[in-house]
Design a protein around this motif. Structure first.
Motif, PDB file in Angstrom:
ATOM      1  N   LEU A   1     -23.127 -51.164   9.643  1.00  0.00           N
ATOM      2  CA  LEU A   1     -23.277 -52.599   9.411  1.00  0.00           C
ATOM      3  C   LEU A   1     -22.224 -53.384  10.184  1.00  0.00           C
ATOM      4  O   LEU A   1     -22.520 -54.449  10.740  1.00  0.00           O
ATOM      5  CB  LEU A   1     -23.185 -52.902   7.918  1.00  0.00           C
ATOM      6  CG  LEU A   1     -23.440 -54.351   7.490  1.00  0.00           C
ATOM      7  CD1 LEU A   1     -24.777 -54.845   8.023  1.00  0.00           C
ATOM      8  CD2 LEU A   1     -23.401 -54.473   5.970  1.00  0.00           C
ATOM      9  N   VAL A   2     -21.007 -52.861  10.244  1.00  0.00           N
ATOM     10  CA  VAL A   2     -19.947 -53.520  11.011  1.00  0.00           C
ATOM     11  C   VAL A   2     -20.319 -53.584  12.493  1.00  0.00           C
ATOM     12  O   VAL A   2     -20.129 -54.612  13.155  1.00  0.00           O
ATOM     13  CB  VAL A   2     -18.605 -52.781  10.826  1.00  0.00           C
ATOM     14  CG1 VAL A   2     -17.572 -53.273  11.843  1.00  0.00           C
ATOM     15  CG2 VAL A   2     -18.071 -52.992   9.421  1.00  0.00           C
ATOM     16  N   ILE A   3     -20.854 -52.489  13.021  1.00  0.00           N
ATOM     17  CA  ILE A   3     -21.289 -52.477  14.420  1.00  0.00           C
ATOM     18  C   ILE A   3     -22.365 -53.528  14.657  1.00  0.00           C
ATOM     19  O   ILE A   3     -22.348 -54.258  15.657  1.00  0.00           O
ATOM     20  CB  ILE A   3     -21.815 -51.077  14.808  1.00  0.00           C
ATOM     21  CG1 ILE A   3     -20.667 -50.074  14.850  1.00  0.00           C
ATOM     22  CG2 ILE A   3     -22.528 -51.114  16.165  1.00  0.00           C
ATOM     23  CD1 ILE A   3     -21.110 -48.631  15.062  1.00  0.00           C
ATOM     24  N   THR A   4     -23.304 -53.623  13.718  1.00  0.00           N
ATOM     25  CA  THR A   4     -24.376 -54.616  13.834  1.00  0.00           C
ATOM     26  C   THR A   4     -23.818 -56.033  13.845  1.00  0.00           C
ATOM     27  O   THR A   4     -24.225 -56.872  14.665  1.00  0.00           O
ATOM     28  CB  THR A   4     -25.369 -54.457  12.667  1.00  0.00           C
ATOM     29  OG1 THR A   4     -25.910 -53.133  12.687  1.00  0.00           O
ATOM     30  CG2 THR A   4     -26.504 -55.460  12.780  1.00  0.00           C
ATOM     31  N   ILE A   5     -22.866 -56.305  12.945  1.00  0.00           N
ATOM     32  CA  ILE A   5     -22.280 -57.645  12.871  1.00  0.00           C
ATOM     33  C   ILE A   5     -21.490 -57.967  14.132  1.00  0.00           C
ATOM     34  O   ILE A   5     -21.580 -59.077  14.685  1.00  0.00           O
ATOM     35  CB  ILE A   5     -21.381 -57.772  11.619  1.00  0.00           C
ATOM     36  CG1 ILE A   5     -22.211 -57.598  10.353  1.00  0.00           C
ATOM     37  CG2 ILE A   5     -20.674 -59.119  11.618  1.00  0.00           C
ATOM     38  CD1 ILE A   5     -23.369 -58.560  10.223  1.00  0.00           C
ATOM     39  N   PHE A   6     -20.708 -57.011  14.623  1.00  0.00           N
ATOM     40  CA  PHE A   6     -19.948 -57.243  15.848  1.00  0.00           C
ATOM     41  C   PHE A   6     -20.882 -57.472  17.038  1.00  0.00           C
ATOM     42  O   PHE A   6     -20.550 -58.222  17.964  1.00  0.00           O
ATOM     43  CB  PHE A   6     -18.999 -56.073  16.124  1.00  0.00           C
ATOM     44  CG  PHE A   6     -17.650 -56.243  15.493  1.00  0.00           C
ATOM     45  CD1 PHE A   6     -16.721 -57.120  16.027  1.00  0.00           C
ATOM     46  CD2 PHE A   6     -17.310 -55.538  14.347  1.00  0.00           C
ATOM     47  CE1 PHE A   6     -15.472 -57.297  15.438  1.00  0.00           C
ATOM     48  CE2 PHE A   6     -16.075 -55.701  13.746  1.00  0.00           C
ATOM     49  CZ  PHE A   6     -15.146 -56.581  14.294  1.00  0.00           C
ATOM     50  N   THR A   7     -22.040 -56.826  17.015  1.00  0.00           N
ATOM     51  CA  THR A   7     -23.022 -57.059  18.073  1.00  0.00           C
ATOM     52  C   THR A   7     -23.501 -58.502  18.049  1.00  0.00           C
ATOM     53  O   THR A   7     -23.607 -59.160  19.089  1.00  0.00           O
ATOM     54  CB  THR A   7     -24.228 -56.109  17.913  1.00  0.00           C
ATOM     55  OG1 THR A   7     -23.774 -54.758  17.956  1.00  0.00           O
ATOM     56  CG2 THR A   7     -25.239 -56.326  19.016  1.00  0.00           C
ATOM     57  N   ILE A   8     -23.765 -59.015  16.851  1.00  0.00           N
ATOM     58  CA  ILE A   8     -24.212 -60.400  16.709  1.00  0.00           C
ATOM     59  C   ILE A   8     -23.109 -61.360  17.130  1.00  0.00           C
ATOM     60  O   ILE A   8     -23.365 -62.376  17.787  1.00  0.00           O
ATOM     61  CB  ILE A   8     -24.637 -60.677  15.251  1.00  0.00           C
ATOM     62  CG1 ILE A   8     -25.834 -59.810  14.874  1.00  0.00           C
ATOM     63  CG2 ILE A   8     -24.979 -62.165  15.065  1.00  0.00           C
ATOM     64  CD1 ILE A   8     -26.190 -59.870  13.406  1.00  0.00           C
ATOM     65  N   ILE A   9     -21.866 -61.042  16.759  1.00  0.00           N
ATOM     66  CA  ILE A   9     -20.738 -61.894  17.141  1.00  0.00           C
ATOM     67  C   ILE A   9     -20.591 -61.937  18.660  1.00  0.00           C
ATOM     68  O   ILE A   9     -20.362 -62.998  19.254  1.00  0.00           O
ATOM     69  CB  ILE A   9     -19.435 -61.383  16.501  1.00  0.00           C
ATOM     70  CG1 ILE A   9     -19.486 -61.579  14.977  1.00  0.00           C
ATOM     71  CG2 ILE A   9     -18.213 -62.109  17.072  1.00  0.00           C
ATOM     72  CD1 ILE A   9     -18.350 -60.920  14.236  1.00  0.00           C
TER      73      ILE A   9
END
Length: 224
Positions: free
Chosen positions: A121-129
């Motif tokens: 989930l952290v990877i997904t959020i950092f991708t969006i950021i």
């Protein structure tokens, strides 16, 4: 409706729906793996949403609009439909696995599964950021720019990499070895989705062909 309120309402209903998909098949609330997983999910989801809303509310609004759009590419319509079914089937199966004791996992493995889910989930959020145009539907917007650094310097589709880690971690967190079988169709679907997506990106996103020569791996570093 105010964006903050809409996000809050969707989050609450999403959490309640996920809880129902776990506890109803399990036939009991005495399912500690589900309680821990829901807590991890809720904390991570709330923290990431609050962060995104404070950093750039337009990113959240854009993703909410995109989710409402239908996929225009035939391959993607089928892929999204199957993924939606698997997203419901996986927690239901894990709940049934807990109920009938088909493939219980050790406590330590459940905690590892929660960590895997959280990292994904952290990877997904950092991708969006890093790339505010990363979305649930495949499209290229007129003002969209190519992102080739950070996570995009490791693999060409870091959001799928994060999602894959979440899919692998979820059944372990919920105490089901057999739930890992979902990785087979998910990997197959991601393969079709990524290959079709890259056809569009090569055609419509400036510099993407050159980017493919620079970053060789699509989903998993050093593998594919």
């Amino acid at each position: 409706m105010n964006t903050n309120i809409r996000v809050a309402v969707q989050s609450v209903f999403g959490l309640l729906a996920l809880g129902a998909l776990l506890f109803v098949p399990a036939g009991t609330f005495n399912y500690w793996q589900a309680w821990v997983f829901l807590t991890v999910y809720a904390v991570m989801a709330i923290a990431s949403t609050v962060y995104l809303l404070s950093k750039d509310k337009a990113v959240v609004e854009r993703r909410m609009r995109v989710v409402q759009k239908a996929e225009s590419r035939p391959v993607q319509k089928g892929v999204i439909g199957v993924i939606a079914v698997l997203s419901v089937a996986l927690p239901v199966f894990c709940g049934l696995d807990h109920r009938f004791g088909w493939s219980p996992v050790p406590t330590a493995v459940s905690w590892i599964g929660n960590v895997m889910f959280a990292v994904g989930l952290v990877i997904t959020i950092f991708t969006i950021i890093q790339n505010s145009y990363a979305s649930a539907n495949i499209t290229v917007e007129s003002e969209q720019k190519l992102v080739s650094t950070g996570l995009y310097g490791l693999v060409r589709h870091p959001m799928y990499m994060g999602a894959l880690l979440m899919v692998a971690g979820m059944p372990l967190a919920l105490g089901s070895w057999w739930g890992l079988a979902v990785l087979i169709p998910v990997l197959t679907l991601y393969t079709f989705r990524i290959q079709d997506e890259e056809k569009l990106l090569r055609q419509q996103l400036a510099g993407y062909r050159e980017y493919m020569q620079k970053v060789h791996y699509r989903l998993v570093p050093l593998v594919w």
